[in-house]
Design an enzyme around this catalytic site. Structure first.
Site, PDB file in Angstrom:
ATOM      1  CG  MET A  71      -1.701  -1.177   0.843  1.00  0.00           C
ATOM      2  SD  MET A  71      -2.763  -1.589   2.518  1.00  0.00           S
ATOM      3  CE  MET A  71      -1.594  -3.060   3.325  1.00  0.00           C
ATOM      4  CG  MET A 110      -7.743  -3.325  -1.106  1.00  0.00           C
ATOM      5  SD  MET A 110      -7.039  -4.318  -0.051  1.00  0.00           S
ATOM      6  CE  MET A 110      -7.736  -3.637   1.931  1.00  0.00           C
TER       7      MET A 110
HETATM    8  C1  DX5 Z   1      -6.184  -3.174   5.484  1.00  0.00           C
HETATM    9  C2  DX5 Z   1      -4.998  -4.060   4.878  1.00  0.00           C
HETATM   10  C3  DX5 Z   1      -5.756  -5.251   5.470  1.00  0.00           C
HETATM   11  C4  DX5 Z   1      -5.806  -5.968   7.030  1.00  0.00           C
HETATM   12  C5  DX5 Z   1      -6.341  -7.108   7.590  1.00  0.00           C
HETATM   13  O1  DX5 Z   1      -5.845  -1.793   4.634  1.00  0.00           O
HETATM   14  O2  DX5 Z   1      -4.833  -4.765   3.851  1.00  0.00           O
HETATM   15  O3  DX5 Z   1      -4.873  -6.580   5.187  1.00  0.00           O
HETATM   16  O4  DX5 Z   1      -4.398  -5.605   7.669  1.00  0.00           O
HETATM   17  O5  DX5 Z   1      -6.592  -7.255   8.641  1.00  0.00           O
HETATM   18  P1  DX5 Z   1      -7.692  -7.251   9.287  1.00  0.00           P
HETATM   19  O6  DX5 Z   1      -8.838  -8.567   8.871  1.00  0.00           O
HETATM   20  O7  DX5 Z   1      -8.382  -7.191  10.532  1.00  0.00           O
HETATM   21  O8  DX5 Z   1      -9.110  -6.183   8.265  1.00  0.00           O
HETATM   22 ZN    ZN Z   2      -3.242  -6.459   2.943  1.00  0.00          ZN
END
Ligand code: DX5
Ligand code: ZN
Length: 232
Positions: free
Chosen positions: A68, A137
Site C-alpha cells: 500500500m 479490498m
Molecule cells: C488493510 C490491510 C488488510 C488488513 C486485514 O489495509 O490491507 O490486510 O490488515 O486485517 P483485518 O482482517 O483485521 O481487517
Molecule cells: Zn492487506
C-alpha cells in the site's frame, strides 16, 4: 481447490511475531500476508523487507507482500530479496502498471494488483491477463480491524466471471474485515484467497482457534502441521 487463508500479520503481536507466524503454519494457514504501508498512499506506516525476512525465518509458507505504497517500483527488489514470493501493488498507486507488473515477474516474484472499494472491478480489464492475483479490498486500506464492506461481494462475483470467461488462472483475493460472518459469502462469490488479520490473531481462543473457525466457514478442515515453533 479449496480457498486459501492468508493471515495478515498487521494484527499479530509484534513482540512475538515469529511465534505468531509459526502458529499460523501449525494451524494450517496457506500463506502469510504482509501489509506494507508508506504513510502516503494510506495514512499509516508499517513494515519493510526485514519484517518479511523475519517471517520467512519463522515459517515455510509463501510470503505475500501487499504494497500500500505510492509508486512501489523502487522497493520491489528488496522484498523479492527478502524472500517474498507474491507482490501485490495497487491500481490506484501505479502510473505505469504494466511496467510495474512486468518488473515484479522479471525479478522472480508473482505479481498481483489490488483495487480499493471505490475502484470498479472493470478497471482491471486491461491488466487481468498479466497478473497472478487480483485483490479486492473490502475496506479502505490503511488499518486492520475495520468493518467489512459488503460491496466487495459483487466485485468478487464480477471478477470471478471475468477470470473464468477468459480462462485465466489468476487468483482472486479479498482483504479487510474478513471473519466468520462473511467468509462463506466471499468463497461463494468466487474468492480463492481470504486475508484475515483480526479474526486470526485476535481470536479469543488464539491463532489456532481463529484459523479453525474460518476454515469451518470456508468448508475446510484444519490441517495442523506438527511443527515446533522455529524462531531463528
Ligand atoms: C488493510 C490491510 C488488510 C488488513 C486485514 O489495509 O490491507 O490486510 O490488515 O486485517 P483485518 O482482517 O483485521 O481487517
Ligand atoms: Zn492487506
Amino acid at each position: 481447490m479449496p480457498a486459501e487463508l492468508a493471515p495478515s500479520i498487521l494484527a499479530a503481536d509484534f513482540a512475538k511475531l515469529g511465534e505468531d507466524v509459526a502458529a499460523c503454519e501449525r494451524a494450517g494457514a496457506d500463506r502469510i500476508h504482509i501489509d506494507v504501508m508508506d504513510n502516503h498512499f494510506v495514512p499509516n506506516l508499517t513494515m519493510g523487507p526485514e519484517v518479511a525476512a523475519a517471517c520467512g525465518r519463522s515459517c515455510g509458507l509463501l510470503l505475500e507482500a501487499h504494497l500500500m505504497v505510492e509508486e512501489p517500483d523502487s522497493i520491489i527488489p528488496a522484498f523479492v530479496a527478502a524472500g517474498v514470493g507474491l507482490i501485490t501493488v495497487h491500481y490506484e498507486a501505479c502510473r505505469q502498471l504494466h511496467r510495474t507488473v512486468s518488473a515484479i515477474r522479471r525479478l522472480g516474484a508473482r505479481p498481483g494488483v489490488g483495487i480499493n472499494p471505490a475502484t470498479p472491478a472493470d478497471f482491471l480489464t486491461q491488466i487481468l491477463d498479466e497478473i497472478d492475483l487480483a485483490l479486492v479490498m473490502s475496506v479502505d486500506p490503511g488499518f486492520g480491524g475495520q468493518e467489512f464492506q459488503r460491496g466487495a461481494i459483487a466485485k468478487l462475483v464480477e471478477l470471478r466471471s471475468m477470470i473464468d470467461t477468459r480462462g485465466l488462472s489468476c487468483e482472486l483475493e479479498v482483504d479487510g474485515g474478513v471473519d466468520a460472518s462473511n467468509a462463506a459469502a466471499c468463497v461463494n462469490a468466487g474468492a480463492t484467497v481470504l486475508v484475515a488479520g483480526t479474526s486470526v490473531f485476535r481470536a479469543p481462543g488464539g491463532v489456532a482457534a481463529g484459523v479453525g473457525c474460518l476454515f469451518a466457514k470456508m468448508g475446510r478442515s484444519a490441517t495442523p502441521v506438527d511443527r515446533p515453533p522455529s524462531i531463528s
